[in-house]
Design a protein around this motif. Structure first.
Motif, PDB file in Angstrom:
ATOM      1  N   GLY A   1       0.813  -1.222   0.000  1.00 14.39           N
ATOM      2  CA  GLY A   1       0.000   0.000   0.000  1.00 14.39           C
ATOM      3  C   GLY A   1       0.842   1.265   0.000  1.00 14.39           C
ATOM      4  N   PRO A   2       1.656   1.455   1.018  1.00 16.53           N
ATOM      5  CA  PRO A   2       2.504   2.643   1.081  1.00 16.53           C
ATOM      6  C   PRO A   2       3.452   2.790  -0.113  1.00 16.53           C
ATOM      7  N   THR A   3       3.851   1.651  -0.716  1.00 14.39           N
ATOM      8  CA  THR A   3       4.714   1.709  -1.897  1.00 14.39           C
ATOM      9  C   THR A   3       4.092   2.580  -2.975  1.00 14.39           C
ATOM     10  N   LEU A   4       2.773   2.449  -3.115  1.00 14.87           N
ATOM     11  CA  LEU A   4       2.095   3.207  -4.159  1.00 14.87           C
ATOM     12  C   LEU A   4       2.008   4.678  -3.791  1.00 14.87           C
TER      13      LEU A   4
ATOM     14  N   GLY B   1       1.403  10.416   5.354  1.00 13.92           N
ATOM     15  CA  GLY B   1       0.588   9.205   5.318  1.00 13.92           C
ATOM     16  C   GLY B   1      -0.857   9.453   5.699  1.00 13.92           C
ATOM     17  N   GLU B   2      -1.195  10.716   5.982  1.00 13.09           N
ATOM     18  CA  GLU B   2      -2.593  11.012   6.320  1.00 13.09           C
ATOM     19  C   GLU B   2      -3.516  10.630   5.163  1.00 13.09           C
ATOM     20  N   TRP B   3      -3.040  10.812   3.935  1.00 15.77           N
ATOM     21  CA  TRP B   3      -3.742  10.308   2.752  1.00 15.77           C
ATOM     22  C   TRP B   3      -2.844   9.305   2.044  1.00 15.77           C
ATOM     23  N   MET B   4      -3.453   8.408   1.284  1.00 16.78           N
ATOM     24  CA  MET B   4      -2.667   7.467   0.484  1.00 16.78           C
ATOM     25  C   MET B   4      -2.875   7.720  -1.004  1.00 16.78           C
ATOM     26  N   GLY B   5      -1.928   7.254  -1.809  1.00 21.86           N
ATOM     27  CA  GLY B   5      -2.019   7.423  -3.254  1.00 21.86           C
ATOM     28  C   GLY B   5      -2.202   6.094  -3.965  1.00 21.86           C
ATOM     29  N   THR B   6      -2.705   6.131  -5.201  1.00 22.21           N
ATOM     30  CA  THR B   6      -2.857   4.910  -6.006  1.00 22.21           C
ATOM     31  C   THR B   6      -2.323   5.165  -7.412  1.00 22.21           C
ATOM     32  N   MET B   7      -2.088   4.077  -8.144  1.00 23.66           N
ATOM     33  CA  MET B   7      -1.693   4.160  -9.555  1.00 23.66           C
ATOM     34  C   MET B   7      -2.765   3.491 -10.400  1.00 23.66           C
TER      35      MET B   7
ATOM     36  N   TYR C   1      -5.125  -1.082  -3.373  1.00 17.75           N
ATOM     37  CA  TYR C   1      -5.579  -0.119  -2.363  1.00 17.75           C
ATOM     38  C   TYR C   1      -6.371   1.026  -3.033  1.00 17.75           C
ATOM     39  N   GLY C   2      -7.180   0.654  -4.031  1.00 17.99           N
ATOM     40  CA  GLY C   2      -8.019   1.645  -4.705  1.00 17.99           C
ATOM     41  C   GLY C   2      -9.075   2.226  -3.765  1.00 17.99           C
ATOM     42  N   GLU C   3      -9.468   1.418  -2.792  1.00 20.65           N
ATOM     43  CA  GLU C   3     -10.441   1.867  -1.786  1.00 20.65           C
ATOM     44  C   GLU C   3     -10.109   1.145  -0.485  1.00 20.65           C
ATOM     45  N   HIS C   4     -10.218   1.842   0.641  1.00 22.37           N
ATOM     46  CA  HIS C   4      -9.863   1.243   1.939  1.00 22.37           C
ATOM     47  C   HIS C   4     -10.230   2.199   3.067  1.00 22.37           C
TER      48      HIS C   4
END
Lengths: 590, 590
Positions: free
Chosen positions: A124-127, A154-160, A197-200
């Motif tokens: 997850g964090p990798t993305l 890390g308050e928000w996460m990112g996706t590809m 981790y598109g949604e979580h």
């Protein structure tokens, strides 16, 4: 239970790469060896004590999708919170946005350990890291100001968001649309699949980076743009506003990494908001999205390589621990009245476990060397920087493909060492075998990596970059040949280098003469051949001048037991293509 | 969907072994080539049309244990009934008890296809076949009369009860007790684990064959006896009586073969009946149980080898079908306006698929040759029979270990060909990867097989049996060298035979000089080396005189792409042990 191999990691970090000398020379600023050791120790502690204990519940419960909401397994959201509080998310992120600005090398070592703890967590964090890089390098100051700090903390996460049903390895076929609104924003429409981790429920907001085509964009990959699409809009004061028109329509039922939600994301379906279309902001220039995405992707490839190393290390430790405990049969030479021997004393099990340790360490050396090259490319200037960048470019496909193949092989061997218990899910050996299997596939299949190595990386700097690398390996070989305690390592490495040289010449010739299909046919064995030689040579290099009998013994095992494969691989590269087409015509046509 | 490869199977059956000539010569009685083809065709039809469609529900629902009762997945009990009605259970069973008395070779071909349909289904009857053999060879006429006919028809099923928690590979540690009652029966007490189809709803009765120790039995494997323990007692009129004191206490949660119940069986817990102890009848002599069990086990090992072949074939077909459908990228040389190419046109995918086909066919050749040797050992007399038995003994560990390793490798490659879809359970590629993984473990781990090959099979007939086999391979090599259309097959095979010769000499020397640990250290690579040479040579043999361009092209691919591995394996055998102990001491001690 996983124990962070901090000594092996520190040794690899310092002596396989040139890092120790650099630290002494102050090349990495005021970063000291003590601080490096402290960070590795603390990252390892977090991996072993915080992440690893939650791996099993993650595998068993998995992420659950209900009414568009994804719930991660019990304890996972809290784990993520503690992980962010520890500052781990921003380890290598720019200090300007709250990161620690540490070298990629150090971050890669930490990523290895987190993946040993749980691959489903570490992915997850990798993305997010990838998203941070893309924004830092390509986004407008406004976007950076709004998003970067919260992504770094890390308050928000990112996706590809790349893949679509018809567009996997081949992004030419991408169909997602982006329509300019006229106010600087775009409306995004389309379906993306396999979104990790598109949604979580880890974070309040999720920052999607999405590839899509503008209305009059050229066909193919030259007409793809990159957009930032937040799950929730961000108000001027940084608080969250309305929901954007994007949602998770379904989640895949996967072989492994069950806790990592793999989502189908729908953009612009009209589910949220009054006007159809998910609102997005352009990152970088129009139609240049692929270049931005490659910034993310190269480092993501290395990060996936670390999954291979991490899984292999975890599987090796688990198998060794089991083999030390489990008693069956009496080993030859064991006392007659001593009852059954621990199976670790049986030569066939020794060979298996050492193969696991050796392959893991070879993959570790390659990946760390790749990270080091990335750091040097950033720190150095001029020709030096160019040369290090080329080195990183060459090593990246090997770091990804070799390491993830090793992850699968080693996880499979580890399961085997457990015998029947390995096939039962409760031991956890089977979970590693299941988790490991995705890594050779995503972020560009290992076949794609091999093609990348042959078609894009061999020609770098007119072929000079590869020549320079092989030259260095020859220097390593010479120093090994003069070292003692390494058995036949010098001689085996010399043979293997001949195989690598011959295979490289063949590839260069095939490319020069337009025999592209022959080069492509040999790409996978070539990547493996190259990786084996590097894996042994880089590890052997660390033996000279650094007392480490265990490492020396492992290098000798690598050379005398694993390196012989290069002969077969060379044959496959240089002589294997001839039989391919006839057999394919006869046996593979529809 | 699986399609039975009846042409490839018939070709292998007839021309890789000497079966076709034997049929002509009447060596197999009135069995004709037409009948052989008809049986293969019908067994394949059953596998593809009846078994395969139920594989998915079997994997998803699995067998369920509740209150001591095991329910198989929906449709499975009915599938088993149809299978018995088709007469498949008694294919190779003695005609005297209602079987068809057909050659092992034919039965092995059928078993391959049933395993392609579903390994979880095919494994059950395999154990019944083992029980039939043990009873036929070692049981009293009374026991045979009571049990054999119903086992042959499939009305009842059989199980093998060897493993206990402390006794897996090492049966010396067996603890289950058998107390003589005085009336010819025994009371059995103990716990057995990993009992395949130990409890289920396929049949009204289950016939357990159980290893246990008599009071005062010698320690070790010379004090083990074999008992028949029925789930329900059988009345004189053949009807079922009271429940015996044996039950399934738990079922394993496994990586794969979910529909196959893997049970912990408790004997003599007092749960059923008035007197404690499960009632058992001795099979064979007291303390000679292991010899009886080995009768079952050798054929079970070949049957497990067929699981490897069956899974590999199923995975290969699935991957080829996907690669023909899935389009990504444009293959070099494809028309520019043709859009994306089917991925089967990409050289790297071609290599992968051909490797899968080649390894599958190599494993098929070895297993069929093993079955043929078993048949000849039964049909021939005197020295001929002894020689064929030795051949079967040598081939059995390779049939088991090489084929099941191939099963795992090919299933893994097949998953890879599917890309991201392969990691999603719905395609079924992942299920094959999960199912395949047990076969290298049960019926003696592949490490045990390798040790068996080196320690027990190499010394057969003073080493002459192996010398004779290698001599035959050299004859094969010569005929190949003179054949056309096989590229470098002759030369590659000659090299590989040199490697096999050198490795065999090393093993013989190590055994003769008491360097047992060196021999054991090289056992696994030696088994692989031997198997590769046989796999190519036996398939190459079939090319001479039999027009089959597809097979010839595949043999050439095997030789030019896969056989080169023998050089590395030879090195591992002859030079690999030196680095083993030092590295193990440094890295594997507790």
């Amino acid at each position: 239970m996983y124990r962070a191999p901090v000594d092996e990691i520190a040794f690899t970090l310092k002596h396989v790469t040139g890092f120790a000398a650099d630290l002494d020379a102050g090349r990495f600023g005021d970063l000291s060896e003590d601080l490096v050791d402290a960070i590795i120790g603390e990252a390892g502690r977090f991996a072993a004590e915080e992440i690893a204990p939650l791996a099993k519940v993650g595998d068993e419960k998995g992420a659950v999708l209900k009414d568009g909401t994804v719930t991660t397994p019990p304890g996972w959201a809290d784990l993520y919170r503690r992980w962010c509080e520890g500052g781990w998310n921003g380890l290598a992120a720019p200090e300007e946005f709250g990161g620690q600005g540490l070298p990629t090398l150090l971050s890669v070592a930490a990523i290895e350990m987190w993946n040993s703890g749980s691959m489903a967590f570490a992915i997850g964090p990798t993305l997010t890291v990838g998203a941070i890089e893309a924004l830092e390098k390509h986004a407008t100051p406004e976007l950076q100001k709004t998003y970067l700090e919260k992504l770094v903390s890390g308050e928000w996460m990112g996706t590809m968001n790349l893949t679509e049903p018809q567009a996997g390895s081949d992004l030419n076929a991408l169909k997602a649309r982006a329509e300019p609104v006229g106010d600087g924003t775009y409306r995004i429409f389309g379906q993306k699949i396999f979104i990790t981790y598109g949604e979580h429920d880890f974070t309040d907001n999720i920052v999607h980076l999405v590839l899509a085509r503008l209305p009059d964009a050229p066909a193919g990959t030259k007409g793809i743009s990159l957009f930032l699409v937040p799950k929730f809009f961000v108000n001027d004061d940084g608080s969250l506003g309305a929901r954007n028109d994007v949602f998770c329509a379904s989640m895949e039922h996967k072989l492994g990494i069950h806790a990592s939600p793999t989502c189908t994301m729908i953009y612009g379906d009209g589910k949220f908001g009054d006007t159809p279309g998910a609102v997005g902001w352009l990152i970088g220039e129009e139609n240049r999205g692929l270049a931005c995405m490659f910034t993310m992707m190269n480092n993501a490839r290395l990060a996936v390589g670390m999954q291979g190393v991490g899984i292999a290390e975890a599987a090796t430790q688990k198998a060794i621990a089991y083999a030390q405990e489990r008693r069956q049969g009496r080993a030859a030479g064991a006392p007659k009245d001593g009852g059954m021997s621990p199976i670790v004393e049986h030569p066939d099990i020794k060979r298996t476990l050492l193969t696991m340790k050796a392959e893991t360490q070879m993959a570790r050396a390659i990946t760390y060397a790749c990270a080091y090259a990335i750091d040097r490319a950033r720190l150095d200037e001029g020709e030096e920087a160019t040369a290090w960048q080329a080195r990183a470019d060459i090593l990246t496909p090997m770091a990804k493909a070799f390491s993830t193949d090793v992850g699968v092989e080693v996880a499979s061997l580890g399961l085997q060492v457990h015998g029947g218990m390995g096939y039962v899910e409760e031991t956890g050996a089977a979970a590693l075998y299941r988790d490991a299997r995705i890594a050779p596939i995503y972020e560009g299949t290992n076949g794609i990596q091999a093609i990348d190595l042959v078609m894009r990386k061999l020609p770098l700097q007119g072929g000079e970059a590869v020549v320079r690398l092989i030259g260095e390996l020859r220097v390593d070989q010479k120093s090994v040949a003069e070292a003692s305690g390494l058995g036949a390592t010098g001689a085996k490495l010399a043979n293997a280098l001949d195989d690598l040289g011959a295979a490289t010449d063949f590839m260069a010739g095939a490319l020069a003469e337009g025999r592209v299909n022959e080069a492509l046919a040999g790409a996978t064995p070539y990547l493996r051949l190259f990786s084996l030689v590097i894996g042994v040579a880089f590890n052997a290099r660390a033996v000279a001048g650094n007392e480490n009998p265990g490492h020396a013994a492992l290098v000798r095992f690598m050379a005398e037991n694993l390196l012989g494969e290069t002969g077969a691989l060379r044959q496959r590269v240089t002589e294997g293509a001839g039989s391919l087409d006839a057999a394919a015509d006869a046996l593979l046509s529809a």
